[in-house]
Write a protein that holds these residues in place. Structure first.
Motif, mmCIF file in Angstrom:
data_model
loop_
_atom_site.group_PDB
_atom_site.id
_atom_site.type_symbol
_atom_site.label_atom_id
_atom_site.label_comp_id
_atom_site.label_asym_id
_atom_site.label_seq_id
_atom_site.Cartn_x
_atom_site.Cartn_y
_atom_site.Cartn_z
ATOM 1 N N UNK A 154 0.800 -1.219 0.000
ATOM 2 C CA UNK A 154 0.000 0.000 0.000
ATOM 3 C C UNK A 154 0.828 1.261 0.000
ATOM 4 N N UNK A 155 2.133 1.134 0.241
ATOM 5 C CA UNK A 155 3.013 2.300 0.266
ATOM 6 C C UNK A 155 3.490 2.683 -1.112
ATOM 7 N N UNK A 156 4.169 3.825 -1.194
ATOM 8 C CA UNK A 156 4.674 4.342 -2.468
ATOM 9 C C UNK A 156 6.064 3.795 -2.776
ATOM 10 N N UNK A 157 6.261 3.339 -4.014
ATOM 11 C CA UNK A 157 7.577 2.997 -4.520
ATOM 12 C C UNK A 157 8.099 4.237 -5.235
ATOM 13 N N UNK A 158 9.137 4.837 -4.686
ATOM 14 C CA UNK A 158 9.601 6.148 -5.144
ATOM 15 C C UNK A 158 10.844 6.006 -6.019
ATOM 16 N N UNK A 159 10.762 6.554 -7.228
ATOM 17 C CA UNK A 159 11.933 6.630 -8.108
ATOM 18 C C UNK A 159 12.694 7.910 -7.795
ATOM 19 N N UNK A 160 13.997 7.828 -7.528
ATOM 20 C CA UNK A 160 14.779 9.025 -7.211
ATOM 21 C C UNK A 160 14.897 9.955 -8.411
ATOM 22 N N UNK A 161 15.284 11.188 -8.151
ATOM 23 C CA UNK A 161 15.347 12.190 -9.193
ATOM 24 C C UNK A 161 16.351 11.909 -10.290
ATOM 25 N N UNK A 162 17.338 11.050 -10.034
ATOM 26 C CA UNK A 162 18.340 10.733 -11.055
ATOM 27 C C UNK A 162 17.922 9.536 -11.912
ATOM 28 N N UNK A 163 16.751 8.974 -11.657
ATOM 29 C CA UNK A 163 16.332 7.774 -12.388
ATOM 30 C C UNK A 163 15.965 8.122 -13.828
ATOM 31 N N UNK A 164 15.960 7.113 -14.685
ATOM 32 C CA UNK A 164 15.524 7.276 -16.069
ATOM 33 C C UNK A 164 14.184 6.601 -16.312
ATOM 34 N N UNK A 165 13.774 5.759 -15.383
ATOM 35 C CA UNK A 165 12.526 5.019 -15.511
ATOM 36 C C UNK A 165 12.229 4.367 -14.169
#
Length: 333
Positions: A154-165
């Motif tokens: 139920x939580x958020x899977x967060x992509x960091x700002x340096x990610x491409x996808x």
């Protein structure tokens, strides 16, 4: 038998057992971690230990999921002692997806125009299912992080700002506890979302290690006992409440090029992964991901992974942090 952890009406952690259709709070169990230690200390199986406890009130896990009161099915008191790891190219069909992502390499005539991914997959087909207690070929292996990267259902899977996808990977994870004598004990199995950066990985396969350093989620329920020979699950992505993409995924040894025993050996052969008291969540790989079908996940997309016998579906929302332009600064002491 399925076990999970929830926040009860007082906001306290409680262990829940589902042995059949009804889920009930397990009395006298402070956490799954404590329950596992109790079982090992008594020389019992986890199921035997659970049956030695009284059951409390029944709970509605589906309703608790809606209320965001489902926790990871097992945690460690010190997040640094929970390890998220995995193996790839372990499932029949997984090589086709990976091979399409990676450039062809090879210098010899026999290996010309064959990617390293396909070579690794073939090695698994030929030597990943040894018999008679022998050691088979080692699989691709990767590290995702520690308990700080483990996200509750139920939580958020967060992509960091340096990610491409940022994209989902529906998998089965083995859950392990290391006893005081350094023996690994398999606690059970859970659904897992092995969240990864596939664009970065496709740019160069040597970026695989970078692409895997992302959060992951597993649960909500943990299957105690053996993994079915064949697991037939479903992975879905919802956007604005509507199904954007849906596809079945297969797992279990009937659909794998490696045995679980071989994958487990090649993880726990390293002494660093046999430290007493540690928990390991080891993801066994998949042949199914939306990225291979041209899907690019967006902020707010929801991923739902389910499979018969594993209880409540694993649901997580995907979020993407703003792009980073400044370099991380290190101070000199």
């Amino acid at each position: 038998m399925l076990i999970s952890q929830i926040l009860d009406e007082r906001g306290k952690l409680a262990v829940v057992v589902r042995d059949g259709s009804e889920a009930c709070i397990l009395k006298g169990a402070g956490s799954t971690y404590e329950l596992v230690r109790e079982a090992i200390g008594k020389g019992q199986s986890l199921a035997e230990c659970i049956r030695g406890h009284e059951l409390g009130k029944a709970v509605d896990l589906e309703k608790l999921a809606e209320e965001k009161r489902l926790l990871l099915p097992i945690t460690h008191p010190d997040a640094a002692h929970l390890h998220l790891t995995g193996t790839g190219l372990t499932h029949l069909g997984s090589a086709a997806t990976r091979d399409a992502m990676h450039a062809k390499t090879g210098t010899g005539e026999e290996d010309a125009n064959v990617s390293d991914s396909m070579k690794m997959f073939r090695m698994g087909l030929e030597g990943g299912r040894p018999e008679g207690g022998r050691v088979g070929v080692q699989p691709e292996w990767f590290y995702k992080g520690n308990g700080a990267c483990a996200v509750a259902p139920g939580g958020d899977l967060v992509s960091p700002g340096f990610c491409e996808d940022g994209g989902e990977e529906p998998e089965i994870a083995g859950i392990y506890f290391i006893a005081d004598d350094a023996t690994p004990f398999r606690v059970g199995f859970a659904l897992a979302n092995e969240f990864s950066d596939h664009v970065m990985e496709r740019r160069n396969y040597l970026y695989l290690a970078h692409s895997k350093l992302r959060p992951a989620s597993f649960g909500p329920e943990l299957l105690v006992g053996s993994l079915p020979e064949s697991v037939n699950g479903t992975s879905r992505i919802l956007r604005d409440g509507k199904v954007l993409w849906e596809k079945p995924f297969l797992s279990g040894e009937a659909n794998m090029s490696h045995t679980l025993a071989n994958l487990e050996h090649h993880h726990f052969k390293y002494g660093v992964f046999r430290q007493p008291g540690d928990i390991h969540v080891h993801m066994f790989g998949t042949a199914t991901l939306s990225f291979a079908d041209g899907i690019s996940c967006r902020d707010g997309d929801e991923v739902e992974i389910s499979a018969p016998g594993f209880g409540v579906p694993l649901k997580n929302r995907l979020t993407f942090q703003p792009a980073e332009t400044a370099a991380t600064q290190v101070k000199v002491l």
